[in-house]
Motif scaffolding. Structure first.
Motif, PDB file in Angstrom:
ATOM      1  N   LEU A 133       0.815  -1.212   0.000  1.00  0.00           N
ATOM      2  CA  LEU A 133       0.000   0.000   0.000  1.00  0.00           C
ATOM      3  C   LEU A 133       0.848   1.261   0.000  1.00  0.00           C
ATOM      4  N   ASN A 134       1.980   1.218   0.721  1.00  0.00           N
ATOM      5  CA  ASN A 134       2.835   2.402   0.754  1.00  0.00           C
ATOM      6  C   ASN A 134       3.386   2.727  -0.626  1.00  0.00           C
ATOM      7  N   ARG A 135       3.794   1.687  -1.369  1.00  0.00           N
ATOM      8  CA  ARG A 135       4.274   1.934  -2.732  1.00  0.00           C
ATOM      9  C   ARG A 135       3.165   2.490  -3.619  1.00  0.00           C
ATOM     10  N   GLY A 136       1.975   1.881  -3.536  1.00  0.00           N
ATOM     11  CA  GLY A 136       0.873   2.349  -4.348  1.00  0.00           C
ATOM     12  C   GLY A 136       0.444   3.765  -4.003  1.00  0.00           C
TER      13      GLY A 136
ATOM     14  N   GLU B 277       2.447  11.055  -5.900  1.00  0.00           N
ATOM     15  CA  GLU B 277       3.410  11.729  -6.765  1.00  0.00           C
ATOM     16  C   GLU B 277       2.898  11.911  -8.182  1.00  0.00           C
ATOM     17  N   TRP B 278       1.820  11.222  -8.537  1.00  0.00           N
ATOM     18  CA  TRP B 278       1.343  11.242  -9.914  1.00  0.00           C
ATOM     19  C   TRP B 278       0.762  12.596 -10.274  1.00  0.00           C
ATOM     20  N   THR B 279       1.144  13.073 -11.447  1.00  0.00           N
ATOM     21  CA  THR B 279       0.562  14.301 -11.988  1.00  0.00           C
ATOM     22  C   THR B 279       0.225  14.048 -13.445  1.00  0.00           C
TER      23      THR B 279
ATOM     24  N   ALA C  84      23.344  23.526 -29.612  1.00  0.00           N
ATOM     25  CA  ALA C  84      22.121  23.177 -30.331  1.00  0.00           C
ATOM     26  C   ALA C  84      21.758  21.713 -30.142  1.00  0.00           C
ATOM     27  N   ARG C  85      22.741  20.878 -29.814  1.00  0.00           N
ATOM     28  CA  ARG C  85      22.469  19.461 -29.535  1.00  0.00           C
ATOM     29  C   ARG C  85      22.022  19.327 -28.083  1.00  0.00           C
ATOM     30  N   GLU C  86      20.745  19.400 -27.873  1.00  0.00           N
ATOM     31  CA  GLU C  86      20.214  19.429 -26.517  1.00  0.00           C
ATOM     32  C   GLU C  86      20.114  18.022 -25.932  1.00  0.00           C
ATOM     33  N   GLU C  87      20.329  17.928 -24.635  1.00  0.00           N
ATOM     34  CA  GLU C  87      20.115  16.668 -23.936  1.00  0.00           C
ATOM     35  C   GLU C  87      18.616  16.379 -23.847  1.00  0.00           C
ATOM     36  N   ARG C  88      18.261  15.106 -23.809  1.00  0.00           N
ATOM     37  CA  ARG C  88      16.859  14.712 -23.813  1.00  0.00           C
ATOM     38  C   ARG C  88      16.363  14.490 -22.393  1.00  0.00           C
ATOM     39  N   VAL C  89      15.290  15.171 -22.019  1.00  0.00           N
ATOM     40  CA  VAL C  89      14.692  15.021 -20.693  1.00  0.00           C
ATOM     41  C   VAL C  89      13.747  13.820 -20.712  1.00  0.00           C
ATOM     42  N   LEU C  90      13.921  12.897 -19.759  1.00  0.00           N
ATOM     43  CA  LEU C  90      13.170  11.642 -19.723  1.00  0.00           C
ATOM     44  C   LEU C  90      12.111  11.627 -18.630  1.00  0.00           C
ATOM     45  N   ASP C  91      11.732  12.794 -18.133  1.00  0.00           N
ATOM     46  CA  ASP C  91      10.780  12.832 -17.014  1.00  0.00           C
ATOM     47  C   ASP C  91       9.468  12.138 -17.360  1.00  0.00           C
ATOM     48  N   THR C  92       8.961  12.338 -18.558  1.00  0.00           N
ATOM     49  CA  THR C  92       7.675  11.743 -18.941  1.00  0.00           C
ATOM     50  C   THR C  92       7.808  10.252 -19.197  1.00  0.00           C
ATOM     51  N   GLN C  93       8.857   9.849 -19.916  1.00  0.00           N
ATOM     52  CA  GLN C  93       9.021   8.439 -20.253  1.00  0.00           C
ATOM     53  C   GLN C  93       9.393   7.586 -19.043  1.00  0.00           C
TER      54      GLN C  93
ATOM     55  N   ILE D 198      11.349   7.573 -11.732  1.00  0.00           N
ATOM     56  CA  ILE D 198      11.448   8.749 -10.871  1.00  0.00           C
ATOM     57  C   ILE D 198      10.642   8.550  -9.590  1.00  0.00           C
ATOM     58  N   SER D 199       9.452   7.951  -9.732  1.00  0.00           N
ATOM     59  CA  SER D 199       8.645   7.672  -8.549  1.00  0.00           C
ATOM     60  C   SER D 199       9.353   6.697  -7.620  1.00  0.00           C
ATOM     61  N   GLU D 200      10.038   5.710  -8.206  1.00  0.00           N
ATOM     62  CA  GLU D 200      10.779   4.747  -7.401  1.00  0.00           C
ATOM     63  C   GLU D 200      11.935   5.424  -6.670  1.00  0.00           C
ATOM     64  N   ILE D 201      12.593   6.380  -7.330  1.00  0.00           N
ATOM     65  CA  ILE D 201      13.674   7.123  -6.663  1.00  0.00           C
ATOM     66  C   ILE D 201      13.106   7.907  -5.483  1.00  0.00           C
TER      67      ILE D 201
END
Length: 613
Positions: A136-139, A145-147, A301-310, A315-318
């Motif tokens: 239950l704590n994980r869920g 944290e979900w948005t 111009a070669r930007e790093e890719r943000v993986l927050d959505t994927q 991230i929630s586990e961290i």
């Protein structure tokens, strides 16, 4: 993360409804749900009020008393564990909740309370509570944290900025090409310029001579050929030949004045050429710097890719693992770098206000991502109550160890050699060695300046090639007293073990693989000697236990053998050690045996070794 009041209200109502779920006379969801939710730092008073309302409505009196006491005990137990451990892991809270419920049920049976469950049900209830708290704590943590996924309005402007930077880079490259075309060299003295020199001579000397008409108006006059031969001689050797002067004297009454004036004109022309060549060099330097600016813009111009959505689950586990260790994450971003590796940016603080080791979070993040992580260099080692931004990188496969041995020239107060060990955030390690021309303080300043410039450019994100060219441009512009320095660089990728060697006027480098030693040499001028420099780049694969040995010219030149590189290979092969510091010192000791203990030049031996972690 700040919990919204609406979510807390919903979870409180669900807690009241959970009080109505009964299994074999037990209500295991009550302590399990309360403990799991309380670990998420939901308002304890509000939550307890909702739970008590549910127990009053749905439970018999004896069960309400038992579970009411259990909830109060769990509040105290969680607080105590967090105070002692800066955090309360879910499994430990589950153990406490199960044991507390089991003990209170046992006490109720001793007091012969009515409607008490049997022993098997009580034991199963405790086991269920333990597992339910963890699940239950994980869920609940994930739901808290979900948005909703929101499309970033900044994406289009960022993409536009990247295109603008690319356009700027192309413009700078075009401007650089223009400067290179303008600086295209020409012959020292063109034919038309030699003709102008001859006209200037005759205009100054012959115009004031009474015999001018007699000398030049005759069709068969030999003066054209004589002057041309004399000018060619001055052009080639800097002075007219004796036969040219003797021949001119036969036909010209002012031959001496003509020779002196010719030398003066060529001195002025030579000076003009020197300044013009200097202008061409400066144009080439500007072109090199414009190319470097274009490289910077292309890199930006070669930007790093943000993986927050994927990677929302990761991230929630961290966040969950950090919370169990007493660490609160105010903001977190998972990024894929340009080389395809992970980078984590997070604002961290202690939940209870104490100091927590940063290694605790590194371990938690590594377990959540399934990869070993490392903190950026010069990062605070403890997490305090004030939020601080931290950056973490995917850990490297190899670690490096270095060693150095140095000897100053006899009678010198300071060595003209300088060295550098630089570990870059992108998982690369740089060995640098520079030998300033001569010895003493001036040579030391030159070599120190060279390595300092290279380090600054690399730390700013330049490639090694660009850093070397920028540094060379700076040294060419400096141009003081014609002091030059060699540059010997070895860049090792600590993820793959690939090593690139950049040698500019430097001595040989040696790669020791077990009992075998490989010698890598190059022929190139030192930095600052010319604008268009030749960078010798060689690549080799290193594995765990391999050594890189770099030396300055003073080490090889005074071995007093025909083939010093072969002798150095034999010296390195004969030394058996896993310590680069010992290897460097033993090499220097052997070299000093060849020189009879004398140091006729500054000598430096640099050794490095990589090992698998």
């Amino acid at each position: 993360m700040k919990k919204t009041g609406v979510r807390q209200m919903i979870f409180g109502i669900l807690g009241s409804l959970a009080c109505g779920v009964s299994v074999m006379g037990c209500y295991p969801l009550v302590p399990a749900y309360f403990t799991a939710l309380y670990l998420e730092q939901v308002n304890g008073v509000v939550l307890l009020a909702f739970m008590y309302i549910g127990m009053t409505l749905f439970m018999p009196l004896t069960a309400a008393v038992k579970y009411g006491v259990t909830l109060i005990v769990m509040i105290g137990a969680v607080k105590l564990i967090e105070w002692a451990n800066e955090g309360c892991p879910a499994f430990l809270a589950g153990v406490m909740a199960g044991l507390t419920t089991l003990i209170l049920s046992f006490c109720g049976s001793l007091l012969e309370w009515k409607n008490q469950p049997d022993g098997a049900a009580v034991f199963l209830e405790a086991v269920f509570i333990f597992g339910a708290v963890i699940l239950l704590n994980r869920g609940i943590h994930f739901l808290m944290e979900w948005t909703p996924v929101q499309r970033k309005t900044e994406e289009l402007p960022e993409r536009g900025n990247g295109e603008r930077l690319k356009n700027y880079a192309e413009s700078f490259q075009g401007l650089s090409q223009i400067f290179l075309n303008m600086s295209a060299g020409k012959e020292k003295y063109a034919a038309d310029e030699l003709g102008r020199v001859q006209n200037e001579l005759t205009g100054k000397v012959c115009a004031s001579c009474d015999s001018c008409a007699l000398c030049w108006e005759r069709d068969c006059t030999p003066l054209y050929g004589i002057l041309s031969s004399m000018i060619t001689s001055i052009w080639q050797v800097g002075e007219p030949g004796a036969e040219n002067e003797a021949e001119l004297k036969k036909y010209c009454a002012k031959s001496r004045d003509m020779v002196e004036e010719a030398v003066r004109v060529f001195e002025r022309v030579s000076l003009n050429h020197a300044w013009y060549n200097r202008l061409l060099e400066n144009r080439q330097v500007i072109a090199e710097q414009l190319d470097a600016m274009a490289y910077i813009m292309q890199d930006c111009a070669r930007e790093e890719r943000v993986l927050d959505t994927q990677e929302r689950r990761a991230i929630s586990e961290i966040r969950y693992r950090a919370k169990e260790r007493g660490i609160s994450i105010e903001e977190i971003h998972l990024i894929e770098t340009l080389d395809g590796r992970l980078k984590l940016s997070a604002a961290l603080k202690s939940r209870m206000g104490g100091c927590i080791s940063l290694k605790s979070f590194v371990t938690a993040a590594g377990h959540a991502l399934g990869r070993q992580m490392r903190a950026a260099a010069d990062t605070k080692t403890f997490i305090s109550k004030e939020p601080v931004n931290y950056v973490f990188y995917e850990d490297t496969v190899y670690r490096n160890v270095q060693g150095i041995a140095r000897v100053k020239k006899d009678g010198a107060k300071i060595s003209g050699d300088n060295f550098s060990f630089l570990e870059l955030e992108r998982g690369e390690f740089l060995l640098g060695l520079s030998d300033g021309m001569g010895s003493g303080s001036m040579a030391c300043k030159e070599s120190e300046m060279v390595l300092d410039l290279v380090e600054r450019f690399l730390e700013a994100g330049f490639s090694v090639e660009t850093a070397i060219r920028m540094m060379n441009s700076a040294m060419v512009m400096k141009g003081a007293d014609d002091l030059y320095s060699t540059v010997d660089l070895c860049k090792i990728n600590l993820y793959t073990g690939m090593a690139k060697l950049y040698k500019i006027g430097a001595a040989a480098t040696f790669i020791k693989r077990g009992a075998e030693v490989e010698c890598i040499t190059s022929q190139s001028l030192p930095v600052g000697a010319q604008v268009q420099m030749d960078i010798s780049v060689q690549e080799t694969k290193l594995t765990g236990g391999d050594f890189v040995v770099m030396v300055t010219d003073g080490v090889l030149e005074y071995l007093h053998v025909k083939k010093p590189e072969d002798t150095m290979q034999e010296i390195i092969e004969s030394i058996q050690t896993n310590n680069p510091g010992i290897l460097a010192k033993k090499i220097m000791e052997r070299v000093m045996l060849f020189t009879g203990g004398k140091a006729k030049d500054d000598m430096t031996v640099l050794a490095a070794c990589i090992w698998e972690k």
